[in-house]
Design an enzyme around this catalytic site. Structure first.
Site, PDB file in Angstrom:
ATOM      1  N   THR A 221      15.506   4.257   2.047  1.00  0.00           N
ATOM      2  CA  THR A 221      15.409   2.686   2.495  1.00  0.00           C
ATOM      3  C   THR A 221      16.596   2.060   1.826  1.00  0.00           C
ATOM      4  O   THR A 221      17.074   2.245   0.663  1.00  0.00           O
ATOM      5  CB  THR A 221      13.896   2.063   1.994  1.00  0.00           C
ATOM      6  OG1 THR A 221      13.283   2.725   2.832  1.00  0.00           O
ATOM      7  CG2 THR A 221      14.216   0.645   1.930  1.00  0.00           C
ATOM      8  N   VAL A 250       3.335  -0.415   9.822  1.00  0.00           N
ATOM      9  CA  VAL A 250       4.356  -1.342   9.550  1.00  0.00           C
ATOM     10  C   VAL A 250       4.296  -1.431   8.101  1.00  0.00           C
ATOM     11  O   VAL A 250       3.175  -1.692   7.519  1.00  0.00           O
ATOM     12  CB  VAL A 250       4.234  -2.851  10.227  1.00  0.00           C
ATOM     13  CG1 VAL A 250       5.269  -3.561   9.606  1.00  0.00           C
ATOM     14  CG2 VAL A 250       4.277  -2.661  11.709  1.00  0.00           C
ATOM     15  N   THR A 272      11.965  -1.315  -2.563  1.00  0.00           N
ATOM     16  CA  THR A 272      11.859   0.008  -1.936  1.00  0.00           C
ATOM     17  C   THR A 272      10.779   0.590  -2.769  1.00  0.00           C
ATOM     18  O   THR A 272      10.549   0.681  -3.721  1.00  0.00           O
ATOM     19  CB  THR A 272      13.053   0.688  -1.936  1.00  0.00           C
ATOM     20  OG1 THR A 272      12.981   2.106  -1.585  1.00  0.00           O
ATOM     21  CG2 THR A 272      13.703   1.005  -3.381  1.00  0.00           C
TER      22      THR A 272
HETATM   23  N1  ASP Z   1       9.086   0.564   1.576  1.00  0.00           N
HETATM   24  C1  ASP Z   1       9.162   1.524   2.834  1.00  0.00           C
HETATM   25  C2  ASP Z   1       8.169   1.600   3.694  1.00  0.00           C
HETATM   26  O1  ASP Z   1       7.020   1.738   3.061  1.00  0.00           O
HETATM   27  C3  ASP Z   1       9.616   2.947   2.318  1.00  0.00           C
HETATM   28  C4  ASP Z   1      10.832   3.095   1.505  1.00  0.00           C
HETATM   29  O2  ASP Z   1      11.099   2.127   0.837  1.00  0.00           O
HETATM   30  O3  ASP Z   1      11.140   4.191   1.089  1.00  0.00           O
HETATM   31  O4  ASP Z   1       8.229   1.669   4.888  1.00  0.00           O
END
Ligand code: ASP
Length: 340
Positions: A221, A250, A272
């Site tokens: 991300t 989502v 993230t």
């Molecule tokens: N936060 C992101 C989600 O849950 C995933 C990530 O940050 O790797 O969609």
């Protein structure tokens, strides 16, 4: 002023070696990078929580990661030096990472359980506290650009799915065929987890433990936070979500106050990690609130939310944050977090 700017540049490049081999997440206190209160400009990016094990990348792959992160960092930073706004810097840096198959955002996004790419993004302007968020996209090449358009050109904050893509089309924002987002690496990750899931089902283990296992090893991300020379903060985040997420899921990224937040009074934050936890804790807004109501500095506020609240709830991930003086806060309880 020149001296101050070159100081920021040196700090940024100094961080580059941490990109590819993220450190073990330290316990409190996380490392601190407090800069001169005189700083007028600041820029931080992340390329996702999680860790790629040392040795799992070939030297040429490692080079690609370093180069792409550096390119994104420098494009955003140069935009600020050239008098662009914090919103411009955030968008330009995130677009570069969205266009690269190396990150879980735009091209290279992970797959849902039924083999689709569904993209989320958001952006927030600390000056106006206006925000734009998009979710469940299948065809928009740069979700961060659409998020910005929702913020600046529509009366709304959040738009999703087909309606949102229709709006993108109306605005002339680039659409691509769904297969544009497909990459072998992300497809293989999905196949691996499907296989594991089948085996686990026969052992009656939960999908949640599978997602957790997958998250620990994945990353990508992307996000950016910026302070421009006009004293305005901005934050943006873009993602394909989590591998094997349910169709329609989502995450925190398009949820203002969870994965992204900016407010000139306090700070700009991009997160993230395991999104469900970030939503439940309103992570990004909580960091700003600790600064606003408890007078915490940006690093302490970020550490409090990540190493105490997120940790206690069982979530993992991290944040980058910057305050109105250009002080930077970085905190993560995941094995690593790519940042610069
Ligand atoms: N936060 C992101 C989600 O849950 C995933 C990530 O940050 O790797 O969609």
């Amino acid at each position: 002023m020149k001296k101050v700017l070159s100081f920021v540049l040196v700090v940024s490049i100094f961080w580059l070696p941490t990109f590819v081999y993220p450190q073990e997440a330290p316990r409190l206190p996380d490392f601190k990078i407090q800069q001169s209160p005189k700083l007028q400009t600041g820029f931080v990016i992340h390329g996702g929580a999680g860790a790629m094990r040392r040795g799992s990348l070939s030297p040429s792959q490692e080079k690609f990661y370093r180069e792409k992160l550096k390119e994104s960092l420098m494009e955003g930073y140069n935009a600020l030096l050239n008098g662009k706004t914090s919103i411009d810097a955030v968008e330009v840096a995130i677009k570069i990472m969205e266009d690269s198959p190396l990150f879980n955002a735009g091209k290279g996004s992970v797959f849902t359980a039924n083999g689709k790419n569904e993209l989320d993004a958001s952006i927030m302007d600390g000056r106006t506290q206006n925000a734009g968020a998009v979710a469940g996209l299948h065809k928009v090449k740069n979700p961060i650009t659409l998020a910005r358009a929702v913020m600046e050109k529509s009366p709304h904050v959040m738009m999703i799915g087909d309606g949102d893509e229709k709006y993108a089309e109306e605005l002339g924002i680039t659409l691509v065929p769904e297969k544009y987002f497909w990459t072998q690496q992300r497809w293989d990750s999905l196949q691996k987890i499907i296989k594991k899931e089948k085996a686990k089902k026969s052992r009656k283990e939960s999908i949640e433990s599978n997602l957790q296992g997958e998250f620990n090893n994945k990353f990508g991300t992307v996000g950016a936070v910026a302070l421009d020379k006009y004293g305005n903060l901005a934050a943006g985040t873009s993602t394909g979500g989590m591998t094997y997420k349910k169709y329609g899921r989502v995450g925190d990224v398009p949820v203002i106050g969870a994965g992204t937040y900016a407010n000139n009074v306090t700070c700009a934050v991009s997160a993230t990690g395991w999104g469900e936890f970030f939503i439940r804790l309103s992570v990004a807004r909580d960091i700003a609130s600790l600064m606003e109501y408890k007078n915490m500095d940006v690093q302490k506020a970020a550490d409090t939310v990540i190493h105490k609240k997120l940790q206690d709830l069982g979530g993992n991930g991290g944040v980058i944050a910057i305050d109105k003086q250009g002080n930077i806060g970085i905190s993560f309880n995941s094995e690593g977090m790519y940042r610069a």
